[in-house]
Design a protein around this motif. Structure first.
Motif, PDB file in Angstrom:
ATOM      1  N   PRO A 125       0.965  -1.167   0.078  1.00 61.23           N
ATOM      2  CA  PRO A 125      -0.126   0.201   0.068  1.00 61.23           C
ATOM      3  C   PRO A 125       0.912   1.128   0.075  1.00 61.23           C
ATOM      4  O   PRO A 125       1.952   1.062   0.112  1.00 61.23           O
ATOM      5  CB  PRO A 125      -1.108  -0.250   1.307  1.00 61.23           C
ATOM      6  N   GLU A 126      -0.173   2.437  -0.117  1.00 57.51           N
ATOM      7  CA  GLU A 126       1.048   3.657  -0.180  1.00 57.51           C
ATOM      8  C   GLU A 126       0.226   4.518   0.888  1.00 57.51           C
ATOM      9  O   GLU A 126      -0.981   4.597   1.498  1.00 57.51           O
ATOM     10  CB  GLU A 126       0.746   4.452  -1.563  1.00 57.51           C
ATOM     11  N   ILE A 127       1.269   5.308   1.778  1.00 56.73           N
ATOM     12  CA  ILE A 127       0.758   6.190   2.987  1.00 56.73           C
ATOM     13  C   ILE A 127       0.863   7.599   2.435  1.00 56.73           C
ATOM     14  O   ILE A 127       1.864   7.975   1.968  1.00 56.73           O
ATOM     15  CB  ILE A 127       1.775   5.793   4.087  1.00 56.73           C
ATOM     16  N   ASN A 128      -0.274   8.254   2.930  1.00 57.26           N
ATOM     17  CA  ASN A 128      -0.265   9.809   2.785  1.00 57.26           C
ATOM     18  C   ASN A 128      -0.180  10.247   4.228  1.00 57.26           C
ATOM     19  O   ASN A 128      -0.978  10.506   4.932  1.00 57.26           O
ATOM     20  CB  ASN A 128      -1.478  10.052   2.086  1.00 57.26           C
ATOM     21  N   ARG A 129       0.924  10.741   4.389  1.00 54.47           N
ATOM     22  CA  ARG A 129       1.265  11.165   5.835  1.00 54.47           C
ATOM     23  C   ARG A 129       0.571  12.335   6.110  1.00 54.47           C
ATOM     24  O   ARG A 129       0.078  12.506   7.396  1.00 54.47           O
ATOM     25  CB  ARG A 129       2.726  11.386   6.029  1.00 54.47           C
ATOM     26  N   HIS A 185      -4.742  15.433  19.513  1.00 53.65           N
ATOM     27  CA  HIS A 185      -5.412  14.233  19.978  1.00 53.65           C
ATOM     28  C   HIS A 185      -4.718  13.837  21.432  1.00 53.65           C
ATOM     29  O   HIS A 185      -3.656  14.162  21.515  1.00 53.65           O
ATOM     30  CB  HIS A 185      -5.275  13.034  18.760  1.00 53.65           C
ATOM     31  N   ARG A 186      -5.283  13.231  22.098  1.00 49.66           N
ATOM     32  CA  ARG A 186      -4.642  12.599  23.466  1.00 49.66           C
ATOM     33  C   ARG A 186      -3.943  11.432  23.346  1.00 49.66           C
ATOM     34  O   ARG A 186      -2.945  11.172  23.944  1.00 49.66           O
ATOM     35  CB  ARG A 186      -6.061  12.607  24.422  1.00 49.66           C
ATOM     36  N   THR A 187      -4.517  10.479  22.503  1.00 52.76           N
ATOM     37  CA  THR A 187      -3.926   9.196  22.384  1.00 52.76           C
ATOM     38  C   THR A 187      -3.410   8.852  21.134  1.00 52.76           C
ATOM     39  O   THR A 187      -4.207   8.789  20.004  1.00 52.76           O
ATOM     40  CB  THR A 187      -4.781   8.034  22.853  1.00 52.76           C
ATOM     41  N   PRO A 188      -2.251   8.523  20.800  1.00 48.44           N
ATOM     42  CA  PRO A 188      -1.726   8.368  19.475  1.00 48.44           C
ATOM     43  C   PRO A 188      -2.358   7.177  18.895  1.00 48.44           C
ATOM     44  O   PRO A 188      -2.732   5.976  19.609  1.00 48.44           O
ATOM     45  CB  PRO A 188      -0.293   8.259  19.618  1.00 48.44           C
ATOM     46  N   CYS A 189      -2.660   7.003  17.501  1.00 51.21           N
ATOM     47  CA  CYS A 189      -3.300   5.928  16.870  1.00 51.21           C
ATOM     48  C   CYS A 189      -2.219   4.866  16.228  1.00 51.21           C
ATOM     49  O   CYS A 189      -1.210   5.511  15.716  1.00 51.21           O
ATOM     50  CB  CYS A 189      -4.280   6.348  15.671  1.00 51.21           C
ATOM     51  N   THR A 190      -2.204   3.538  16.905  1.00 54.76           N
ATOM     52  CA  THR A 190      -1.041   2.791  16.349  1.00 54.76           C
ATOM     53  C   THR A 190      -1.857   1.564  15.671  1.00 54.76           C
ATOM     54  O   THR A 190      -1.382   0.514  15.658  1.00 54.76           O
ATOM     55  CB  THR A 190      -0.125   2.322  17.547  1.00 54.76           C
ATOM     56  N   THR A 191      -2.845   1.718  15.070  1.00 51.70           N
ATOM     57  CA  THR A 191      -3.888   0.678  14.697  1.00 51.70           C
ATOM     58  C   THR A 191      -2.935  -0.230  13.646  1.00 51.70           C
ATOM     59  O   THR A 191      -3.190  -1.379  13.337  1.00 51.70           O
ATOM     60  CB  THR A 191      -5.138   1.009  14.213  1.00 51.70           C
ATOM     61  N   CYS A 192      -2.538   0.635  12.750  1.00 55.54           N
ATOM     62  CA  CYS A 192      -1.953   0.024  11.471  1.00 55.54           C
ATOM     63  C   CYS A 192      -0.710  -0.875  11.893  1.00 55.54           C
ATOM     64  O   CYS A 192      -0.532  -2.160  11.606  1.00 55.54           O
ATOM     65  CB  CYS A 192      -1.607   1.113  10.384  1.00 55.54           C
ATOM     66  N   LYS A 193      -0.032  -0.384  12.940  1.00 55.82           N
ATOM     67  CA  LYS A 193       1.240  -1.051  13.171  1.00 55.82           C
ATOM     68  C   LYS A 193       1.086  -2.167  14.079  1.00 55.82           C
ATOM     69  O   LYS A 193       1.512  -3.243  13.964  1.00 55.82           O
ATOM     70  CB  LYS A 193       1.953  -0.162  13.747  1.00 55.82           C
ATOM     71  N   ASP A 194      -0.185  -2.158  14.805  1.00 56.36           N
ATOM     72  CA  ASP A 194      -0.317  -3.249  15.751  1.00 56.36           C
ATOM     73  C   ASP A 194      -1.224  -4.265  15.232  1.00 56.36           C
ATOM     74  O   ASP A 194      -1.006  -5.721  15.402  1.00 56.36           O
ATOM     75  CB  ASP A 194      -1.613  -2.792  16.691  1.00 56.36           C
ATOM     76  N   ILE A 195      -1.961  -4.224  13.859  1.00 55.29           N
ATOM     77  CA  ILE A 195      -2.784  -5.186  13.261  1.00 55.29           C
ATOM     78  C   ILE A 195      -1.751  -5.949  12.002  1.00 55.29           C
ATOM     79  O   ILE A 195      -2.248  -7.180  11.637  1.00 55.29           O
ATOM     80  CB  ILE A 195      -3.950  -4.749  12.573  1.00 55.29           C
ATOM     81  N   PHE A 253       6.962  -0.727  10.334  1.00 50.72           N
ATOM     82  CA  PHE A 253       6.815   0.448  10.713  1.00 50.72           C
ATOM     83  C   PHE A 253       7.785   0.718  11.676  1.00 50.72           C
ATOM     84  O   PHE A 253       7.963   0.271  12.670  1.00 50.72           O
ATOM     85  CB  PHE A 253       5.307   0.620  11.261  1.00 50.72           C
ATOM     86  N   THR A 254       8.423   2.145  11.511  1.00 46.96           N
ATOM     87  CA  THR A 254       9.136   2.445  12.675  1.00 46.96           C
ATOM     88  C   THR A 254       8.170   3.176  13.657  1.00 46.96           C
ATOM     89  O   THR A 254       8.542   3.242  14.774  1.00 46.96           O
ATOM     90  CB  THR A 254      10.160   3.681  12.127  1.00 46.96           C
ATOM     91  N   ARG A 255       7.101   3.808  13.158  1.00 49.09           N
ATOM     92  CA  ARG A 255       6.214   4.144  14.174  1.00 49.09           C
ATOM     93  C   ARG A 255       4.902   4.591  13.081  1.00 49.09           C
ATOM     94  O   ARG A 255       5.197   4.351  11.695  1.00 49.09           O
ATOM     95  CB  ARG A 255       6.511   5.604  14.495  1.00 49.09           C
ATOM     96  N   PRO A 256       3.721   4.520  13.504  1.00 48.39           N
ATOM     97  CA  PRO A 256       2.586   4.699  12.400  1.00 48.39           C
ATOM     98  C   PRO A 256       2.929   5.876  11.544  1.00 48.39           C
ATOM     99  O   PRO A 256       3.198   6.865  11.807  1.00 48.39           O
ATOM    100  CB  PRO A 256       1.445   4.860  13.412  1.00 48.39           C
ATOM    101  N   ASN A 257       2.642   5.483  10.392  1.00 42.75           N
ATOM    102  CA  ASN A 257       2.670   6.498   8.850  1.00 42.75           C
ATOM    103  C   ASN A 257       4.124   6.733   8.541  1.00 42.75           C
ATOM    104  O   ASN A 257       4.217   7.559   7.994  1.00 42.75           O
ATOM    105  CB  ASN A 257       1.756   7.775   9.270  1.00 42.75           C
TER     106      ASN A 257
END
Length: 427
Positions: free
Chosen positions: A18-22, A31-41, A49-53
């Protein structure tokens, strides 16, 4: 020749990930809580991923599509191969599509690492063309809680999109091997060749649409939603009573005054604030572009958008969700809340307050400068007066001394005269 063209285009357009549009990532917004869904799943999340996105290496990627379906803001766009692989079964001759995971022992039309790897938009697109059978027999023994949670979200979203009645008519959930057994329609040799030819043409056409220069930049990363929009538009034109689809759109309240912050924060360009000729302003949302991420809700500082609301739509084209009359700032002309007391925006209010404080500070500085000048002049005058008084006193003292010396010198002159004249008289 068409079959060879298909394979040639497949090799030409080969993209294995896939391709990522940062810019569109949820983590780049407040936001209060960072989203790590892509890296976790992702099965290879730590390796990719070094980190999400932010990706360090795509080599381990198998293009399963889990990160695409799990991304909440739509910043991860599917590869052209994934789009073609997930949507091609809608063109086959069978009236039913069987979908299962790699752990399933039954034969299925579509086999993926997990059923949740197909986004709900892709499943909805397939369901508008064929009936869908979801093979859930291995799900009871699956230990991947993230995939199970993602699958529940996808199915819940499909129920909201189609409604319970249409969902039950288009989807079958097979929990046992005996439920909805797989069968293939027998095709003649001629029908098989026609299907291969049509499949080659449709596949080549889809790949050609993805070539740079033939595709709008705004449509990049929106493949499943765009296909779903086109399909719903076709069904609306063909049906006397069009179906209604549930889609989450921003819920705009009366506190909205058309400031445009939501439009600037929407990286998918799904939300527009338009000025009408009659002086009113409306907010238009394009549902097929909207990823239901809620960034517009987080960006609204006046609580003009209080969440996402499920609406019933006949197509996924642009929809006007709110109208208002703008109240403009008296200083800068930007939109302000109608109940503003002084008729200016907060920025201009701060500017006025700052300017007033600066003027007051300048006035106080002038007063202090005038006081210092007056004090300095008084001191100079006092010094001058003191010098003049001292000079006058010195002059008076000198005059007194001169007068005193004069009084002392005048009586001594007559006494000396007779002594000098005496010898003359004797001669």
């Amino acid at each position: 020749m068409s079959i060879f063209t298909r394979y040639a285009m497949d090799a030409l357009m080969k993209t294995s990930h896939p391709e990522i549009n940062r810019r569109q990532c949820w983590n780049l917004h407040p936001h209060r809580t960072p989203c790590t869904t892509c890296k976790d799943i992702c099965p290879y999340g730590d390796q990719i991923f070094t980190r999400p996105n932010l990706v360090k290496d795509w080599d381990p990627c198998t293009d399963c599509g889990l990160c695409v379906s799990a991304c909440r803001s739509g910043c991860i766009a599917p590869s052209p191969e994934q789009v073609q692989r997930d949507t091609t079964p809608a063109d086959n001759d069978n009236d039913t599509i069987w979908i299962g995971c790699e752990k399933s022992t039954r034969k299925n039309t579509i086999t993926r690492l997990c059923i949740s790897a197909l986004s709900w938009e892709a499943l909805a697109y397939l369901a508008l063309s064929k009936k869908i059978v979801l093979d859930l027999t291995p799900c009871g023994e699956c230990e991947n809680d993230l995939c199970a949670e993602q699958l529940r979200k996808e199915l819940t979203r499909l129920v909201e999109f189609f409604g319970p009645t249409v969902f039950e008519a288009r989807f079958t959930l097979a929990y046992e091997l005996e439920d909805a057994p797989y069968h293939v329609k027998e095709l003649s040799r001629r029908e098989m060749m026609e299907q291969l030819t049509e499949g080659s043409k449709s596949g080549t056409k889809k790949l050609l649409q993805k070539l740079p220069g033939l595709r709008d930049e705004e449509d990049a990363g929106m493949d499943f939603r765009l296909l779903l929009h086109q399909r719903t538009k076709q069904l609306k034109a063909a049906m006397e009573t069009p179906l209604r689809y549930g889609y989450y759109l921003p819920n705009v309240t009366d506190k909205c005054f058309g400031c445009g912050k939501c439009e600037k924060s929407c990286r998918a360009n799904a939300l527009k604030v338009e000025d009408l000729p009659d002086g009113q302003t409306r907010i238009v949302v394009t549902p097929w572009k909207c990823g239901e991420c809620g960034i517009c809700v987080a960006s609204c500082s006046n609580h003009g958008i209080d969440g996402m609301k499920l609406r019933q739509l006949t197509t996924l084209g642009p929809v006007s969700i709110y109208k208002c009359t703008k109240t403009l700032c008296a200083d800068c002309g930007k939109p302000i809340a109608p109940d503003s007391v002084d008729g200016i925006c907060s920025v201009c209010r701060i500017k006025r307050r700052t300017k007033k404080r600066q003027e007051e500070a300048a006035a106080r500085a002038k007063e202090r400068a005038a006081e210092r000048e007056a004090k300095r002049a008084a001191e100079e005058a006092a010094k001058t007066a003191a010098k003049e008084s001292a000079k006058a006193a010195a002059q008076e003292l000198a005059a007194e001394n001169a007068a005193a010396s004069a009084e002392t010198a005048v009586p001594a002159a007559p006494a000396a005269a007779p002594e000098a004249a005496a010898p003359t008289a004797s001669i």
